[in-house]
Write a protein that holds these residues in place. Structure first.
Motif, short mmCIF file in Angstrom:
data_model
loop_
_atom_site.label_atom_id
_atom_site.label_comp_id
_atom_site.label_asym_id
_atom_site.label_seq_id
_atom_site.Cartn_x
_atom_site.Cartn_y
_atom_site.Cartn_z
N VAL A 40 34.17 -88.29 32.78
CA VAL A 40 35.35 -87.55 32.35
C VAL A 40 34.87 -86.31 31.59
O VAL A 40 34.21 -86.43 30.56
CB VAL A 40 36.27 -88.40 31.46
N TYR A 41 35.22 -85.16 32.12
CA TYR A 41 34.81 -83.89 31.47
C TYR A 41 36.00 -83.32 30.71
O TYR A 41 37.06 -83.10 31.26
CB TYR A 41 34.33 -82.89 32.52
N GLN A 42 35.79 -83.09 29.43
CA GLN A 42 36.80 -82.51 28.56
C GLN A 42 36.46 -81.03 28.33
O GLN A 42 35.29 -80.66 28.19
CB GLN A 42 36.83 -83.23 27.21
N LEU A 43 37.51 -80.21 28.27
CA LEU A 43 37.30 -78.79 28.00
C LEU A 43 36.74 -78.63 26.60
O LEU A 43 37.36 -79.02 25.61
CB LEU A 43 38.60 -78.01 28.14
N ASP A 44 35.55 -78.06 26.51
CA ASP A 44 34.88 -77.91 25.22
C ASP A 44 35.13 -76.52 24.63
O ASP A 44 35.50 -76.38 23.47
CB ASP A 44 33.38 -78.16 25.40
N LYS A 45 34.95 -75.49 25.44
CA LYS A 45 35.18 -74.12 24.98
C LYS A 45 35.24 -73.18 26.18
O LYS A 45 34.87 -73.55 27.30
CB LYS A 45 34.08 -73.67 24.02
N GLN A 46 35.71 -71.97 25.93
CA GLN A 46 35.68 -70.93 26.95
C GLN A 46 35.13 -69.66 26.32
O GLN A 46 35.31 -69.41 25.13
CB GLN A 46 37.06 -70.69 27.55
N GLU A 47 34.45 -68.87 27.15
CA GLU A 47 33.81 -67.67 26.63
C GLU A 47 33.89 -66.56 27.66
O GLU A 47 34.08 -66.79 28.85
CB GLU A 47 32.36 -67.95 26.27
N GLN A 48 33.78 -65.33 27.17
CA GLN A 48 33.82 -64.15 28.02
C GLN A 48 32.39 -63.76 28.37
O GLN A 48 31.58 -63.46 27.48
CB GLN A 48 34.52 -63.00 27.29
#
Length: 239
Positions: free
Chosen positions: A198-206
């Motif tokens: 199960v992969y959980q959204l950890d962060k997003q980056e530009q």
């Protein structure tokens, strides 16, 4: 050079006298003299006879003229006038196609620049998803966070089971990350050997992408080419 001067020049180039050329063209020498001195303009039939005597095609004959200055005199001969009109029509068509192409370059340039600047085609957002380990069949998907709540006993037995489970989950923990451009929601699952991850959204980056910069550079080049095309249009299509 006038029409008459060209007749005289061609006659000299062939090494013919006026009587010889007149005979070849089937006209009087006196009339040929008038033509060479621009005192008369030949009829269409006589002009064709002269071209035949010179062994020239119409297009070859007209290449010897500056059509911008001699058009008035030449247009008095129907064959030449028709040829000039066809050439003007074809040039107009070529000029329109040229202008359409320049306009198309500018439109394409603006589109590409917008696509690169807005990252519409190639997103620069990258999402990092985290998985704590493999979830075994029958276990809840959030087992690595909720395992302690599954132990219902209390007292000494609870502490013993809690410690045992804690050690087990620590041993099973195998953190993996996936860096992807597509947003798959807050979490997603992936089938693996022995169960699922199960992969959980950890962060997003530009993260800048070279392709977007390349689109903008290409857009500037195409836009410049389109503008330069309009600037050069008058020189390329002189009337």
């Amino acid at each position: 050079m006038t029409l008459g001067e060209q007749f005289k020049q061609l006659r000299h180039e062939l090494g013919l006298s006026q009587p010889e050329l007149a005979e070849l063209a089937g006209i009087e020498q006196s009339y040929l003299s008038k033509l060479e001195n621009d005192k008369s303009v030949p009829s269409n039939e006589i002009f064709r006879s002269l071209l035949k005597a010179f062994n020239l095609e119409l297009s070859q004959f007209l290449k010897r003229f500056d059509l911008n200055t001699c058009r008035g005199q030449l247009s008095r001969i129907p064959d030449i006038d028709n040829w000039l009109n066809r050439q003007q029509l074809q040039q107009g068509q070529r000029q329109r196609r040229y202008l359409y192409a320049c306009s198309g370059l500018i439109v394409l340039a603006v589109t590409l620049f917008y696509a690169g600047f807005s990252t519409l085609l190639f997103s620069e957002v990258r999402y990092q998803y985290e998985s704590q380990g493999v979830v075994l069949p029958g276990e809840p998907k959030d087992i690595f966070r909720s395992w302690s709540r599954l132990i219902a006993e209390s007292g000494e037995e609870h502490r013993r089971l809690h410690l045992k489970k804690k050690i087990e989950m620590a041993q099973r923990k195998d953190v993996k990350y996936q860096l992807i451009r597509e947003h798959l929601g807050p979490h997603f699952t992936e089938q693996v050997s022995g169960g699922i991850r199960v992969y959980q959204l950890d962060k997003q980056e530009q993260v800048p992408r070279f392709i977007n910069a390349l689109l903008q550079i290409l857009a500037v080049l195409l836009f410049s080419a389109g503008i330069m095309g309009f600037v050069l249009e008058r020189k390329l299509f002189k009337h």
